[in-house]
Design a protein around this motif. Structure first.
Motif, PDB file in Angstrom:
ATOM      1  N   MET B   1     -43.988 -11.177  41.097  1.00 48.21           N
ATOM      2  CA  MET B   1     -43.919  -9.908  40.373  1.00 48.21           C
ATOM      3  C   MET B   1     -43.686 -10.162  38.889  1.00 48.21           C
ATOM      4  O   MET B   1     -42.840 -10.950  38.519  1.00 48.21           O
ATOM      5  CB  MET B   1     -42.769  -9.052  40.923  1.00 48.21           C
ATOM      6  N   SER B   2     -44.466  -9.505  38.081  1.00 50.74           N
ATOM      7  CA  SER B   2     -44.321  -9.622  36.639  1.00 50.74           C
ATOM      8  C   SER B   2     -43.150  -8.751  36.169  1.00 50.74           C
ATOM      9  O   SER B   2     -42.941  -7.664  36.687  1.00 50.74           O
ATOM     10  CB  SER B   2     -45.622  -9.162  35.982  1.00 50.74           C
ATOM     11  N   VAL B   3     -42.416  -9.255  35.206  1.00 51.16           N
ATOM     12  CA  VAL B   3     -41.256  -8.535  34.676  1.00 51.16           C
ATOM     13  C   VAL B   3     -41.593  -7.990  33.290  1.00 51.16           C
ATOM     14  O   VAL B   3     -41.975  -8.756  32.408  1.00 51.16           O
ATOM     15  CB  VAL B   3     -40.030  -9.467  34.580  1.00 51.16           C
ATOM     16  N   THR B   4     -41.456  -6.681  33.117  1.00 50.94           N
ATOM     17  CA  THR B   4     -41.689  -6.092  31.802  1.00 50.94           C
ATOM     18  C   THR B   4     -40.358  -5.807  31.121  1.00 50.94           C
ATOM     19  O   THR B   4     -39.455  -5.219  31.723  1.00 50.94           O
ATOM     20  CB  THR B   4     -42.503  -4.791  31.922  1.00 50.94           C
ATOM     21  N   ARG B  34     -39.338 -15.663  36.610  1.00 53.48           N
ATOM     22  CA  ARG B  34     -40.388 -15.020  37.407  1.00 53.48           C
ATOM     23  C   ARG B  34     -41.753 -15.635  37.128  1.00 53.48           C
ATOM     24  O   ARG B  34     -42.667 -15.498  37.929  1.00 53.48           O
ATOM     25  CB  ARG B  34     -40.448 -13.518  37.116  1.00 53.48           C
ATOM     26  N   ALA B  36     -43.931 -14.770  35.005  1.00 50.76           N
ATOM     27  CA  ALA B  36     -44.932 -13.811  34.523  1.00 50.76           C
ATOM     28  C   ALA B  36     -44.199 -12.601  33.977  1.00 50.76           C
ATOM     29  O   ALA B  36     -43.234 -12.131  34.585  1.00 50.76           O
ATOM     30  CB  ALA B  36     -45.865 -13.382  35.649  1.00 50.76           C
ATOM     31  N   GLY B  37     -44.655 -12.117  32.847  1.00 53.69           N
ATOM     32  CA  GLY B  37     -43.980 -10.957  32.286  1.00 53.69           C
ATOM     33  C   GLY B  37     -44.634 -10.473  31.028  1.00 53.69           C
ATOM     34  O   GLY B  37     -45.659 -11.006  30.585  1.00 53.69           O
TER      35      GLY B  37
END
Lengths: 99, 132
Positions: B1-4, B34, B36-37
């Motif tokens: 899961m990408s973290v924004t 993670r 990805a973000g």
């Protein structure tokens, strides 16, 4: 990692987000994953496999760039590095699972 | 899961510091873990974050490394306006909150947790507000 590499990666990410020219590349994916994303695209649930892949690669590159900046900060200020417990607590507050 | 991670003006300034606040470093470590973000900055926050002179250099450097959201179409502006109704939050804060809601951001980094929390609560958002 060098500052030059960070600059190069940062520039690449910025240009990609600004809509740089595209080119076809060949990548090898697990067949079920490729099939699943083709199905999503066919059903209009994602714009296209290319767009979804681009987004995923941008997000991966962003994480690398953030990590390089963090490492540069810790190299000069080792005491600034948060503990594993602090990071885990921050993740817990946001409901983010850590690998 | 990408973290924004969404930054307001103070969040942007904090990330531009030579040594950002420890809480913000922890947020960015979560993103790194993670793998990805997205660090998202609505461009309107630069109205508050920039000065137009040499003091902007660190912020300008960081702006190259984030996802600068330069679009504010009318539907997003309407959503921000509705979040802001009957609150004392600024228009800029409302745009930042709308971005966090729309992107399902894990974190919103701000110096104004009261107003931001109020805006996010109105949208039923679970975004975690981090104070710098």
């Amino acid at each position: 990692m060098s500052a030059e590499l960070l600059d190069e990666l940062t520039e690449a990410l910025a240009r990609a987000r600004q809509g740089a020219t595209t080119r076809p590349v060949s990548v090898t994916l697990p067949a079920p994953l490729a099939d699943a994303f083709r199905l999503l695209a066919d059903r209009g649930l994602i714009e296209s496999v290319s767009v979804a892949t681009t987004r995923a690669l941008e997000d991966a590159l962003q994480a690398v760039i953030v990590g390089m900046r963090l490492d540069a900060i810790y190299a000069e200020h080792p005491d600034a590095r948060p503990s594993e417990d602090e990071i885990a607590e921050m993740a817990r507050r946001a409901g983010v699972g850590l690998p | 899961m990408s973290v924004t991670v969404v930054l307001d003006g103070a969040g942007l300034h904090a990330w531009a510091q030579r040594v950002p606040p420890r809480e913000l470093l922890s947020v960015m470590e979560v993103l790194r873990c993670r793998g990805a973000g997205r660090v998202l900055v609505p461009s309107v926050v630069t109205v508050e974050a920039l000065t137009g002179d040499a003091r902007d250099a660190p912020v300008n450097q960081v702006l190259k490394q984030v996802d600068l959201d330069e679009d504010l179409p009318l539907d997003r502006a309407r959503t921000a306006a509705s979040l802001r109704q009957n609150t004392i939050a600024s228009a800029v804060d409302a745009v930042v909150a709308e971005a966090a809601v729309r992107t399902r951001a894990a974190f919103l980094v701000t110096s104004d947790p009261g107003d931001m929390t109020a805006l996010l609560d109105r949208a039923g958002s679970t975004t975690h507000v981090v104070t710098v």
